[in-house]
Design an enzyme around this catalytic site. Structure first.
Site, PDB file in Angstrom:
ATOM      1  N   ASP A 155      16.205  69.846 -15.952  1.00 43.49           N
ATOM      2  CA  ASP A 155      14.936  70.168 -15.307  1.00 43.49           C
ATOM      3  C   ASP A 155      13.877  70.629 -16.296  1.00 43.49           C
ATOM      4  O   ASP A 155      12.743  70.926 -15.902  1.00 43.49           O
ATOM      5  CB  ASP A 155      15.149  71.256 -14.245  1.00 43.49           C
ATOM      6  N   ASP A 156      14.225  70.698 -17.569  1.00 41.53           N
ATOM      7  CA  ASP A 156      13.283  71.144 -18.591  1.00 41.53           C
ATOM      8  C   ASP A 156      12.294  70.024 -18.919  1.00 41.53           C
ATOM      9  O   ASP A 156      12.693  68.888 -19.229  1.00 41.53           O
ATOM     10  CB  ASP A 156      14.059  71.555 -19.849  1.00 41.53           C
TER      11      ASP A 156
END
Length: 397
Positions: free
Chosen positions: A346-347
């Protein structure tokens, strides 16, 4: 030929297997990905073995193995071993290895010297590589020259070896000490050369990125406690590094002996007005108080306990804290605990780096990144670091 029986048993590193015969323990199997695979490994060694409850002497050995892998001091040197299938030289190597206490290490050359066979370090390594009694014969406590980690034949390779050493408090070159203190960066908990080589071989696009970026230079940041590491992470959220460092320094300066770091008790005793005046938002104040309460109540693992926990277990435990999400724990796993196989899908930087490395017009979906990243296991941390560097390189280019 002695008839054998076996069982599977739970430990802090997963579900292990053990087989025994009339002469004692004949085989120890470290955890595979699934129970069925662990069982199959035992049956591959002893095809006719029957699954059964262990007799009292074997049960005592299992209890001691479980306690040792929980971090307790246990001596397994008296466990009876069935060495019917073990070559004579290997037996001598194993006898020396069994004299190494938890928390200590020898090198392959040390063992060769104790056997009066100097120059036989390679043969010692080969014998330990075929060790049928891992943990009981502690081959993980034997290192290469200079204290380097060397190889390990168990599932997970050197990562498992480093984890076992960390549980026992031993320190190999290239591995972090069991407890860190504030200060400079400390070395990684895995062999970076082996990790980079694996990622390079698994993915041509990542190989090109590695060549463009250069050597892998990630280091761990030390911390005196898990509480302090998470408190710092909470303060740094959604702020520039400079602004966050200023606020965190102000918070620490509110208390005596600030250089030793915050404690849960200090945060719990401090008035809201005092903490807000240091620059904390209301949301971060509430998150720090929740973190401090959980730490004071014993809900937060210690740093030593965290090092013995699986990644997913630690994510589940720590995300109960207000203001601590999965990404925050993933950063802790990578940069504080040195876990080798973390991929923060999710970065934004990871997703952007993937798009750059693979020539995509759009950022990849979470499932696409997860699916492709499976080929980088068990060193997705290394792949992640290079994906971040891809973004840095693109900005400076």
């Amino acid at each position: 030929m002695t008839a054998h029986e076996f069982t599977l048993f739970d430990t802090a590193i997963g579900r292990c297997g053990v087989a025994w015969g009339g002469r004692g323990v004949a085989f120890v199997q470290l955890p595979e990905a699934r129970d069925s695979e662990t069982r199959a490994r035992v049956l591959q060694r002893f095809p006719g073995a029957r699954e059964a409850p262990p007799p009292p002497d074997v049960q005592r050995a299992l209890d001691d193995i479980v306690a040792l892998l929980r971090g307790e001091a246990r001596d397994l040197s008296a466990v009876a071993l069935d060495m019917e299938r073990v070559p004579p030289f290997h037996r001598r190597v194993y006898e020396v290895a069994r004299t190494i206490p938890p928390g200590a290490t020898l090198t392959y050359g040390d063992i060769a010297g104790r056997l009066g066979a100097r120059g036989s370090a390679r043969a010692v390594g080969q014998a330990l590589g075929r060790n049928p009694f891992p943990i009981v014969v502690p081959c993980h406590r034997v290192l290469a020259a200079g204290g380097r980690i060397g190889g390990f034949s168990g599932n997970g390779g050197v990562t498992t070896k480093l984890r076992l050493l960390a549980i026992e408090g031993a320190h190999a070159a290239g591995a972090p000490p069991a407890e860190g203190g504030d200060g400079d960066a400390c070395p990684l908990g895995f062999d970076p050369d082996a990790a980079v080589a694996h990622v390079r071989a698994s993915d041509a696009a990542l190989a090109r990125l590695i060549d463009a970026v250069g050597p892998f230079r990630m280091r761990l940041d030390r911390t005196s406690s898990l509480f302090l590491a998470l408190a710092e992470s909470i303060v740094y959220q959604q702020l520039t590094g400079k602004a966050a460092a200023t606020i965190f320094a102000r918070v620490r300066a509110l208390f005596p002996r600030a250089h030793e770091g915050l404690t849960p008790e200090q945060i719990l005793r401090a008035p809201d007005e005092k903490l807000r005046a240091a620059g904390l938002s209301q949301a971060k104040l509430l998150a720090l108080r929740d973190l401090a309460r959980r730490a004071a109540d014993g809900e937060l693992p210690t740093l030593a306990e965290a090092r013995r926990m699986e990644d997913d277990e630690l994510v589940e435990r720590l995300t109960r804290v207000r203001g601590v999400g999965r990404w925050t724990v993933e950063m802790l796993l990578m940069f504080r605990l040195g876990r080798p196989d973390v991929l923060p899908v999710d970065d934004y930087g990871i997703r952007k780096g993937f798009a750059i490395a693979f020539g995509l017009g759009d950022l990849p979906a979470r499932k696409e990144l997860e699916a492709h990243g499976a080929r980088w296991r068990p060193y997705r941390t290394v792949a992640s670091w290079y994906l971040w560097r891809a973004v840095d390189t693109a900005r400076s280019g």
